[in-house]
Design a protein around this motif. Structure first.
Motif, PDB file in Angstrom:
ATOM      1  N   PRO A 397       0.820  -1.226   0.000  1.00 39.36           N
ATOM      2  CA  PRO A 397       0.000   0.000   0.000  1.00 39.36           C
ATOM      3  C   PRO A 397       0.849   1.269   0.000  1.00 39.36           C
ATOM      4  O   PRO A 397       0.410   2.304  -0.518  1.00 39.36           O
ATOM      5  CB  PRO A 397      -0.809  -0.127   1.298  1.00 39.36           C
ATOM      6  N   ALA A 400       1.335   2.740  -3.484  1.00 36.36           N
ATOM      7  CA  ALA A 400       0.164   3.077  -4.300  1.00 36.36           C
ATOM      8  C   ALA A 400       0.330   4.436  -4.982  1.00 36.36           C
ATOM      9  O   ALA A 400      -0.009   4.612  -6.159  1.00 36.36           O
ATOM     10  CB  ALA A 400      -1.091   3.060  -3.439  1.00 36.36           C
ATOM     11  N   ARG A 401       0.868   5.397  -4.233  1.00 36.90           N
ATOM     12  CA  ARG A 401       1.039   6.738  -4.808  1.00 36.90           C
ATOM     13  C   ARG A 401       2.088   6.741  -5.916  1.00 36.90           C
ATOM     14  O   ARG A 401       1.916   7.419  -6.936  1.00 36.90           O
ATOM     15  CB  ARG A 401       1.439   7.715  -3.697  1.00 36.90           C
ATOM     16  N   ASP A 426       0.343  -2.829 -14.547  1.00 36.38           N
ATOM     17  CA  ASP A 426       0.074  -3.913 -13.599  1.00 36.38           C
ATOM     18  C   ASP A 426       0.444  -5.267 -14.195  1.00 36.38           C
ATOM     19  O   ASP A 426       0.988  -6.139 -13.508  1.00 36.38           O
ATOM     20  CB  ASP A 426      -1.398  -3.906 -13.189  1.00 36.38           C
TER      21      ASP A 426
END
Length: 457
Positions: A397, A400-401, A426
């Motif tokens: 997480p 994520a940025r 991805d």
């Protein structure tokens, strides 16, 4: 979307450089970079670029690239920061053209994006025009549509083979290096060499190399009347360094669409040519590219390619140069060869056995142990961890940025919808993760590489 700007509050080392013709004198506050001494052009290589016509502006562009390299290598980056400030003055044949706002803006945008430094480049008139190189004749196809920078690397060999199969004589290769290609071919080598001046070359990050190679490719495309520049990098090599910068380092955009988009604008402004940089393997892993080359082109020549960054004196075994096998480039090569279902001789590398229990035991038995330094070990660890962290990037997480920012940059640079871009990114990361896990399993749980990846040390 532009790259993040360097920290404007941090102090930046400053260097002022004046490029001067032989016999000239620089301002007292500037370090001289003398044409003919610190920038040495090869007559034969220049002839291979200016074979069709003499354009002083293209020569001046090469001089700018050489001067940028001189600055980049002369000024050391600070230990706990990244950016530097450069003032550079270059003599050119047509200073009015070079001092036009669109030229200056696009040049500075490209360099600032690439290096993470602040550049201020001005142009003054030459004292005397350069004598043009002699005109030579090359059997160049009138239907050239693409040029491709070419080296001895694995991606380069594979993509050159795949694109030649598709484009035939519409593709021209540009040699990246100072070793001449076979005679009677255009664009045989980088047409200049940069030599240290009064100050030693102390900086090795070499971000300016991206500008040099992109500009040389652009000039070649201009003279060949091609509208595309094919870049061979696969996804891990092109995007990985920007996704995972090292330490305090600025993101590495040397072979990234964000930087090449800036170069397209600069080439249009200074040369008036509309050329696009293309990444045919951007969304594929290196192993996928190699597998396709072997399958489509009967590409057995991949085994003769060279990936290693190390110098010969560091990686010779029994007086024969080998690839080290443990730098970031070699590790990606070995991962990709495994992913493609291929094998190569143990004697390709100094570190013959990545499955050994210790770093030292993995090296060839006759390799001089005195060369196994702490720095080499840390270099190897860094290369391993880069590939390992890239494999885990999509699952954290905290990243994520980073992924969102990179997807936005790529969406704009590649002219793709954001959702499409994110899906492609991805997929690339998932493919790399799958290949990395399979490679690690092949080495065994007792491998020193597995120990570094599992324990992060």
């Amino acid at each position: 979307m532009s790259a993040a700007a360097p920290d404007i509050l941090a102090p930046h080392p400053h260097l002022s450089v004046a490029v001067i013709e032989a016999g000239g004198r620089p301002p007292r506050s500037s370090l001289p970079c003398v044409i003919g001494e610190n920038v040495r052009f090869s007559t034969e290589s220049l002839e291979s670029y200016f074979f069709a016509r003499w354009e002083p502006v293209a020569y001046d562009a090469l001089l700018v690239a050489a001067a940028v390299e001189f600055c980049d290598r002369t000024q050391h980056r600070p230990a706990f920061a990244w950016g530097r400030e450069f003032e550079l003055c270059v003599p050119v044949h047509d200073p009015d053209r070079w001092n036009q706002k669109p030229v200056g803006n696009t040049l500075h945008d490209a360099l600032n994006c690439l290096t993470g430094d602040r550049w201020s480049i001005s142009f003054c008139p030459r004292k005397a025009p350069l004598d043009p190189p002699r005109q030579v004749q090359f059997p160049l196809s009138p239907n050239v549509s693409a040029v491709m920078p070419f080296s001895d690397g694995l991606d380069s060999r594979a993509v050159a083979g795949l694109m030649a199969r598709e484009l035939g004589d519409k593709l021209i290769r540009i040699r990246l290096g100072h070793t001449l290609s076979p005679p009677k071919q255009p664009f045989t080598a980088v047409p200049y060499k940069v030599v240290r001046g009064k100050r030693a070359f102390v900086e090795s990050s070499a971000r300016a190399r991206g500008f040099k190679f992109a500009l040389i490719a652009g000039i070649a495309a201009h003279f060949a009347n091609a509208n595309q520049i094919i870049l061979s990098e696969s996804g891990q090599g092109a995007l990985g360094p920007a996704l995972l910068p090292v330490g305090q380092a600025y993101e590495d955009y040397r072979t990234h669409p964000l930087f090449t988009a800036h170069m397209e604008q600069f080439l249009a402004a200074i040369l008036g040519c509309r050329v696009s940089f293309k990444f045919p393997q951007l969304w594929h892993a290196k192993g996928e590219t190699l597998s396709r080359f072997v399958r489509k082109c009967a590409g057995g020549s991949w085994a003769q390619t060279w990936s290693c960054w190390q110098q010969a004196r560091q990686v010779s075994v029994d007086q024969k140069k080998r690839q080290c096998g443990i730098c970031a480039a070699c590790m990606l090569r070995r991962l990709s060869i495994h992913a493609a279902g291929l094998t190569e001789s143990r004697s390709t590398y100094v570190w013959e056995d990545l499955g050994a229990a210790t770093f030292e035991a993995g090296a060839a038995a006759s390799f001089d142990n005195r060369k196994i330094t702490r720095a080499m070990r840390e270099y190897a660890i860094a290369g391993t961890l880069h590939l390992d962290h890239l494999a885990a990037l999509a699952h954290s997480p905290a990243n994520a940025r980073v992924l969102a920012l990179n997807a936005a940059q790529l969406s704009q640079s590649c002219n793709l919808a954001l959702t499409d871009t994110r899906q492609r990114l991805d997929r690339l990361l998932a493919q790399h993760e799958s290949e990395w896990k399979s490679f690690m399993e092949s080495l065994g749980s007792n491998s020193f590489v597995a120990h570094w990846a599992i324990h992060d040390r």
